[in-house]
Design an enzyme around this catalytic site. Structure first.
Site, PDB file in Angstrom:
ATOM      1  N   ARG A 104       0.857  -1.193   0.000  1.00  0.00           N
ATOM      2  CA  ARG A 104       0.000   0.000   0.000  1.00  0.00           C
ATOM      3  C   ARG A 104       0.882   1.228   0.000  1.00  0.00           C
ATOM      4  O   ARG A 104       1.802   1.326   0.813  1.00  0.00           O
ATOM      5  CB  ARG A 104      -0.811   0.123   1.291  1.00  0.00           C
ATOM      6  CG  ARG A 104      -1.744  -0.887   1.651  1.00  0.00           C
ATOM      7  CD  ARG A 104      -2.734  -0.398   2.687  1.00  0.00           C
ATOM      8  NE  ARG A 104      -2.179   0.067   3.964  1.00  0.00           N
ATOM      9  CZ  ARG A 104      -2.918   0.497   4.961  1.00  0.00           C
ATOM     10  NH1 ARG A 104      -4.232   0.571   4.831  1.00  0.00           N
ATOM     11  NH2 ARG A 104      -2.389   0.890   6.090  1.00  0.00           N
ATOM     12  N   THR A 108      -1.491   7.417  -0.165  1.00  0.00           N
ATOM     13  CA  THR A 108      -2.790   7.253  -0.843  1.00  0.00           C
ATOM     14  C   THR A 108      -3.529   5.990  -0.398  1.00  0.00           C
ATOM     15  O   THR A 108      -4.723   5.856  -0.639  1.00  0.00           O
ATOM     16  CB  THR A 108      -2.588   7.156  -2.364  1.00  0.00           C
ATOM     17  OG1 THR A 108      -1.827   5.952  -2.628  1.00  0.00           O
ATOM     18  CG2 THR A 108      -1.825   8.354  -2.907  1.00  0.00           C
ATOM     19  N   ASP A 199       1.511  -2.440  12.482  1.00  0.00           N
ATOM     20  CA  ASP A 199       1.926  -2.856  11.140  1.00  0.00           C
ATOM     21  C   ASP A 199       2.372  -4.317  11.182  1.00  0.00           C
ATOM     22  O   ASP A 199       3.432  -4.645  11.728  1.00  0.00           O
ATOM     23  CB  ASP A 199       3.072  -1.956  10.639  1.00  0.00           C
ATOM     24  CG  ASP A 199       3.387  -2.213   9.177  1.00  0.00           C
ATOM     25  OD1 ASP A 199       3.639  -3.387   8.812  1.00  0.00           O
ATOM     26  OD2 ASP A 199       3.373  -1.261   8.387  1.00  0.00           O
ATOM     27  N   ASP A 202       5.863  -5.236   9.605  1.00  0.00           N
ATOM     28  CA  ASP A 202       7.002  -4.778  10.415  1.00  0.00           C
ATOM     29  C   ASP A 202       7.173  -5.639  11.665  1.00  0.00           C
ATOM     30  O   ASP A 202       8.298  -5.951  12.065  1.00  0.00           O
ATOM     31  CB  ASP A 202       6.810  -3.311  10.824  1.00  0.00           C
ATOM     32  CG  ASP A 202       7.086  -2.364   9.668  1.00  0.00           C
ATOM     33  OD1 ASP A 202       7.735  -2.791   8.690  1.00  0.00           O
ATOM     34  OD2 ASP A 202       6.634  -1.208   9.732  1.00  0.00           O
TER      35      ASP A 202
HETATM   36  C1  PRP Z   1      -0.521  -4.548   4.853  1.00  0.00           C
HETATM   37  C2  PRP Z   1      -1.257  -5.851   5.088  1.00  0.00           C
HETATM   38  C3  PRP Z   1      -2.190  -5.891   3.903  1.00  0.00           C
HETATM   39  C4  PRP Z   1      -2.524  -4.446   3.682  1.00  0.00           C
HETATM   40  C5  PRP Z   1      -3.897  -4.164   4.226  1.00  0.00           C
HETATM   41  O1  PRP Z   1       0.484  -4.716   3.919  1.00  0.00           O
HETATM   42  O2  PRP Z   1      -0.422  -6.959   5.195  1.00  0.00           O
HETATM   43  O3  PRP Z   1      -1.618  -6.474   2.753  1.00  0.00           O
HETATM   44  O4  PRP Z   1      -1.550  -3.671   4.408  1.00  0.00           O
HETATM   45  O5  PRP Z   1      -4.282  -2.884   3.967  1.00  0.00           O
HETATM   46  P1  PRP Z   1      -5.458  -2.528   2.952  1.00  0.00           P
HETATM   47  O6  PRP Z   1      -6.598  -3.431   3.285  1.00  0.00           O
HETATM   48  O7  PRP Z   1      -5.764  -1.088   3.273  1.00  0.00           O
HETATM   49  O8  PRP Z   1      -4.973  -2.694   1.555  1.00  0.00           O
HETATM   50  P2  PRP Z   1       1.485  -3.539   3.486  1.00  0.00           P
HETATM   51  O9  PRP Z   1       0.973  -2.847   2.260  1.00  0.00           O
HETATM   52  O10 PRP Z   1       1.775  -2.675   4.662  1.00  0.00           O
HETATM   53  O11 PRP Z   1       2.766  -4.327   3.011  1.00  0.00           O
HETATM   54  P3  PRP Z   1       3.757  -5.261   3.847  1.00  0.00           P
HETATM   55  O12 PRP Z   1       3.014  -6.522   4.194  1.00  0.00           O
HETATM   56  O13 PRP Z   1       4.851  -5.497   2.858  1.00  0.00           O
HETATM   57  O14 PRP Z   1       4.217  -4.512   5.057  1.00  0.00           O
HETATM   58  N1  URA Z   2      -1.770  -2.936   7.460  1.00  0.00           N
HETATM   59  C1  URA Z   2      -1.263  -3.272   8.672  1.00  0.00           C
HETATM   60  O1  URA Z   2      -0.208  -3.945   8.750  1.00  0.00           O
HETATM   61  N2  URA Z   2      -1.916  -2.897   9.764  1.00  0.00           N
HETATM   62  C2  URA Z   2      -3.059  -2.181   9.716  1.00  0.00           C
HETATM   63  O2  URA Z   2      -3.626  -1.860  10.782  1.00  0.00           O
HETATM   64  C3  URA Z   2      -3.572  -1.830   8.458  1.00  0.00           C
HETATM   65  C4  URA Z   2      -2.899  -2.232   7.346  1.00  0.00           C
END
Ligand code: PRP
Ligand code: URA
Length: 208
Positions: A104, A108, A199, A202
């Protein structure tokens, strides 16, 4: 359709994951265990058939060996979805694994696909796994990407969701059954689930 899986063991492990003091190791272990526990519900309607292979029990009885009718593909959304794969695969060792790279944009909240590879299998059940269903953008984009490649039978398995994410998936993909371990109150202005667990990526990978 939405199923929220209520179970005391899941509730206890969720409160470990929500605690900001929980370190990456215990966070990953709890995620792994919850993914295994959720599998009982997500796969409970799968058909099983008897094969021609005969097994003998220790009491000398002869039985036909049973097998799942379905071929299962687990499709984690990178990165955080990786944290749920082993928990499910421990329950279904024959599951094949695909990968969907999606992140994400922090400003945005729009998802960007950067990788896609699913095993080629005839008529599989594809289970998309990701701990977080926030705006629903990543899950919707991942499911669209899967459908574009011709896969039809798809389920979505997340740990924590909120109404906005559930509504988005139900609107874009009404054929996809959503499974959650809990439905939280809301999203904050930065797109994080409240109370949530922060997160997920992370915390799994120790990147912050
Ligand atoms: C996080 C999570 C989802 C997404 C959810 O991933 O693991 O994939 O956000 O958010 P949304 O429903 O608003 O799309 P992120 O994009 O942070 O990537 P990552 O797993 O690489 O940290
Ligand atoms: N992605 C995450 O990892 N945590 C949240 O709360 C939302 C999106």
């Amino acid at each position: 359709m939405l199923t929220i899986i209520h179970h005391p063991l899941i509730e206890i492990k969720m409160s470990i994951m929500r605690d900001e003091k929980t370190k990456s190791k215990e966070f990953r272990e709890s995620l792994d265990e919850i993914a295994s526990l959720m599998s009982f519900e997500v796969f409970k309607d799968l058909a099983v058939h008897e094969t021609d292979e005969i097994i003998t029990t220790p009491t000398g009885s002869k039985l036909k060996k049973k097998k799942l009718d379905y071929k299962i593909i687990l499709a984690p959304i990178l990165r955080a979805g990786i944290g749920m794969v082993d928990g499910v695969r421990n329950m279904i060792p024959t599951a094949r694994i695909g990968h969907i790279g999606m992140f994400r944009d922090e400003e945005t909240l729009v998802p960007h696909e950067y990788y896609f590879k699913l095993p080629v299998v005839e008529n599989p059940l594809v289970v998309v796994v990701d701990p977080m269903l926030a705006t629903g953008g990543s899950a919707c984009a991942a499911i669209s990407a899967i459908k574009k490649r011709g896969y039809k039978n798809i389920r979505l398995m997340c740990l924590v969701g909120c109404k906005q994410g559930v509504d988005a998936v139900e609107k874009a993909h009404p054929d996809v059954h959503i499974y959650l371990a809990c439905l939280d109150e809301r999203l904050n202005e930065k797109g994080y689930i409240i109370p949530g667990l922060g997160d997920a990526g992370d915390r799994i990978f120790g990147t912050k």
